[in-house]
Design a protein around this motif. Structure first.
Motif, PDB file in Angstrom:
ATOM      1  N   CYS A 107      84.544 -13.879 -42.434  1.00  0.00           N
ATOM      2  CA  CYS A 107      85.460 -12.763 -42.128  1.00  0.00           C
ATOM      3  C   CYS A 107      85.569 -12.568 -40.623  1.00  0.00           C
ATOM      4  O   CYS A 107      86.653 -12.309 -40.099  1.00  0.00           O
ATOM      5  CB  CYS A 107      84.983 -11.481 -42.805  1.00  0.00           C
ATOM      6  SG  CYS A 107      85.289 -11.461 -44.573  1.00  0.00           S
ATOM      7  N   SER A 123      87.734 -15.147 -39.061  1.00  0.00           N
ATOM      8  CA  SER A 123      89.160 -14.965 -39.344  1.00  0.00           C
ATOM      9  C   SER A 123      89.871 -14.226 -38.206  1.00  0.00           C
ATOM     10  O   SER A 123      91.092 -14.313 -38.088  1.00  0.00           O
ATOM     11  CB  SER A 123      89.356 -14.222 -40.667  1.00  0.00           C
ATOM     12  OG  SER A 123      89.018 -12.853 -40.547  1.00  0.00           O
ATOM     13  N   PHE A 124      89.130 -13.521 -37.362  1.00  0.00           N
ATOM     14  CA  PHE A 124      89.740 -12.869 -36.203  1.00  0.00           C
ATOM     15  C   PHE A 124      90.137 -13.891 -35.141  1.00  0.00           C
ATOM     16  O   PHE A 124      90.961 -13.606 -34.282  1.00  0.00           O
ATOM     17  CB  PHE A 124      88.789 -11.838 -35.578  1.00  0.00           C
ATOM     18  CG  PHE A 124      88.581 -10.631 -36.422  1.00  0.00           C
ATOM     19  CD1 PHE A 124      89.591  -9.695 -36.595  1.00  0.00           C
ATOM     20  CD2 PHE A 124      87.369 -10.423 -37.060  1.00  0.00           C
ATOM     21  CE1 PHE A 124      89.407  -8.568 -37.382  1.00  0.00           C
ATOM     22  CE2 PHE A 124      87.169  -9.302 -37.848  1.00  0.00           C
ATOM     23  CZ  PHE A 124      88.189  -8.380 -38.016  1.00  0.00           C
ATOM     24  N   LYS A 166      91.912 -16.977 -41.624  1.00  0.00           N
ATOM     25  CA  LYS A 166      92.524 -15.717 -42.042  1.00  0.00           C
ATOM     26  C   LYS A 166      93.410 -15.929 -43.272  1.00  0.00           C
ATOM     27  O   LYS A 166      93.426 -15.105 -44.186  1.00  0.00           O
ATOM     28  CB  LYS A 166      93.330 -15.108 -40.899  1.00  0.00           C
ATOM     29  CG  LYS A 166      93.832 -13.725 -41.178  1.00  0.00           C
ATOM     30  CD  LYS A 166      94.478 -13.118 -39.951  1.00  0.00           C
ATOM     31  CE  LYS A 166      94.710 -11.648 -40.186  1.00  0.00           C
ATOM     32  NZ  LYS A 166      95.051 -10.968 -38.951  1.00  0.00           N
TER      33      LYS A 166
END
Length: 183
Positions: A24, A27-28, A34
């Motif tokens: 997670c 994903s940035f 993402k």
């Protein structure tokens, strides 16, 4: 399909959950990751498979970092692995398995999640630069501290309880819960 049991629940919390925390965070930084987690049209089967496999890999990688860093810190700061008499293991194998699943897996979760969380927070922090220090930094420090302290406490209790089981001539010990052993 098998139901979720104590053994595979332990593996899920020890590796998959920390790995997903790190995924997670990644994903940035990565549009591809993402899209695995939340694609444009929702989550796809491929995205679910990719993110699950990546989470397992990253969870195992996080476990290696935990072993390399956190286990050493714990040892240097006084949580030392006892010298166990494994000749008593056969008579207490069921209790040993229960201790591993109900105590050590939680240590792995806290420790692995600590490094996954730090990675995820670093990814988020570099993606969203805000003035320093910000309230999210205080929250990140609090979560990191909580995971660190939780890992130390569960490892200490695991060592103490396994030491009781293997070195103090306890045979036939039945453990209904990891909380019913002396502190």
């Amino acid at each position: 399909m098998n139901n979720l049991t104590d053994k595979n629940f332990g593996l899920v919390i020890a590796y998959l959950v920390p790995g997903f925390i790190a995924i997670c965070g990644a994903s940035f930084q990565s549009p591809t990751i993402k899209s695995w987690i939340a694609g444009d049209g929702g989550v796809s089967v491929g995205g679910f498979l990719y993110s699950s496999l990546a989470a397992i890999f990253v969870g195992l990688l996080s476990s290696t970092v935990r072993w390399l860093v956190l286990d050493r810190i714990n040892e240097w700061t006084g949580i030392i692995r006892p010298n166990w008499d494994f000749s008593r293991l056969q008579a207490n194998s069921e209790a040993f398995t229960l201790l591993n699943e109900n105590q050590y897996r939680y240590y792995q979760f806290y420790g692995n999640s600590l490094f996954a969380w730090l990675f995820a927070y670093g990814c988020w922090r570099t993606a969203y630069l805000v003035s320093w220090p910000a309230w999210p930094d205080v929250g990140a420090l609090a979560i990191s501290s909580l995971l660190f302290l939780g890992s130390r406490d569960t490892l200490r209790k695991y060592y103490e309880r396994l030491d009781l089981l293997l070195n103090q001539k306890l045979t036939g010990l039945v453990i209904a819960s990891p909380f019913n052993l002396p502190k």
